[in-house]
Scaffold this motif. Structure first.
Motif, short mmCIF file in Angstrom:
data_model
loop_
_atom_site.label_atom_id
_atom_site.label_comp_id
_atom_site.label_asym_id
_atom_site.label_seq_id
_atom_site.Cartn_x
_atom_site.Cartn_y
_atom_site.Cartn_z
N SER A 64 0.81 -1.22 0.00
CA SER A 64 0.00 0.00 0.00
C SER A 64 0.84 1.27 0.00
O SER A 64 0.36 2.32 -0.39
CB SER A 64 -0.96 0.01 1.19
OG SER A 64 -0.27 0.22 2.40
N GLY A 65 2.10 1.17 0.38
CA GLY A 65 2.98 2.33 0.38
C GLY A 65 3.91 2.40 -0.82
O GLY A 65 4.80 3.24 -0.85
N CYS A 66 3.70 1.54 -1.79
CA CYS A 66 4.59 1.46 -2.95
C CYS A 66 4.03 2.19 -4.17
O CYS A 66 2.83 2.22 -4.38
CB CYS A 66 4.83 0.00 -3.32
SG CYS A 66 5.70 -0.95 -2.07
N SER A 67 4.93 2.73 -4.99
CA SER A 67 4.54 3.33 -6.26
C SER A 67 4.44 2.29 -7.35
O SER A 67 3.86 2.53 -8.41
CB SER A 67 5.56 4.39 -6.67
OG SER A 67 5.54 5.46 -5.77
N GLY A 68 5.01 1.14 -7.12
CA GLY A 68 4.97 0.03 -8.06
C GLY A 68 5.55 -1.20 -7.39
O GLY A 68 6.23 -1.09 -6.37
N ILE A 69 5.24 -2.36 -7.94
CA ILE A 69 5.69 -3.62 -7.36
C ILE A 69 6.39 -4.43 -8.44
O ILE A 69 5.91 -4.53 -9.56
CB ILE A 69 4.48 -4.41 -6.80
CG1 ILE A 69 3.79 -3.58 -5.70
CG2 ILE A 69 4.91 -5.77 -6.27
CD1 ILE A 69 2.41 -4.07 -5.36
N LEU A 70 7.52 -4.99 -8.07
CA LEU A 70 8.25 -5.89 -8.96
C LEU A 70 7.96 -7.32 -8.55
O LEU A 70 8.02 -7.65 -7.36
CB LEU A 70 9.76 -5.64 -8.86
CG LEU A 70 10.25 -4.26 -9.27
CD1 LEU A 70 11.72 -4.10 -8.91
CD2 LEU A 70 10.03 -4.05 -10.75
N SER A 71 7.67 -8.15 -9.51
CA SER A 71 7.45 -9.56 -9.24
C SER A 71 8.52 -10.34 -9.98
O SER A 71 8.43 -10.54 -11.19
CB SER A 71 6.05 -9.98 -9.72
OG SER A 71 5.84 -11.35 -9.47
N PRO A 72 9.59 -10.75 -9.28
CA PRO A 72 10.67 -11.45 -9.96
C PRO A 72 10.21 -12.79 -10.51
O PRO A 72 9.17 -13.30 -10.13
CB PRO A 72 11.72 -11.63 -8.86
CG PRO A 72 10.99 -11.50 -7.58
CD PRO A 72 9.79 -10.64 -7.84
N SER A 73 11.01 -13.34 -11.40
CA SER A 73 10.65 -14.63 -12.00
C SER A 73 10.50 -15.68 -10.91
O SER A 73 11.08 -15.58 -9.84
CB SER A 73 11.69 -15.05 -13.02
OG SER A 73 12.96 -15.13 -12.42
#
Length: 129
Positions: A33-42
């Motif tokens: 909720s505090g992120c500007s974006g989320i990375l989902s690694p492989s």
């Protein structure tokens, strides 16, 4: 903190194999909720039929998520974004992308009413909605 090539934003890693552990799904959602974006690694199970709750949590929060190695290609164009592309977006553009990702994935969960209600509850809790 880590950095990706061509990325200017700091990256904070959470999870089992990091220094920042999360104990519950609520902890994950609060972090997101505090992120500007989320990375989902492989992920080694990609393409096996297993799915990852992080995509649903990101959608519920309307926060853009990037999936590595084409893991979310089946979800359509809203998921065809690079981290560098998200970094170049304005805040309004990121909100619009988050909404587009929500629109792409949420209908796929239509038969999981209880699950969707639980995810919505988790997503609203850190925002006090």
């Amino acid at each position: 903190q880590k950095h990706l090539p061509n990325s200017t934003w700091p990256i904070e890693c959470i999870g089992h194999n990091t220094n920042r552990k999360v104990k519950t799904e609520q902890d994950v959602v609060e972090f997101y909720s505090g992120c500007s974006g989320i990375l989902s690694p492989s992920y080694y199970h990609a393409g096996s039929g297993w799915w990852r709750s992080r995509f649903v949590y990101a959608a519920a929060l309307k926060t853009p998520i990037f999936a590595a190695d084409g893991e979310a290609d089946a979800l359509g164009p809203a998921y065809q974004i690079t981290p560098a592309g998200v970094e170049k977006m304005t805040y309004a553009d990121r909100i619009e992308l988050g909404r587009a990702q929500y629109a792409a994935i949420w209908p796929l969960l239509s038969s999981y009413t209880t699950f969707k209600s639980q995810v919505q509850r988790l997503a609203c809790a850190p925002l006090n909605l």
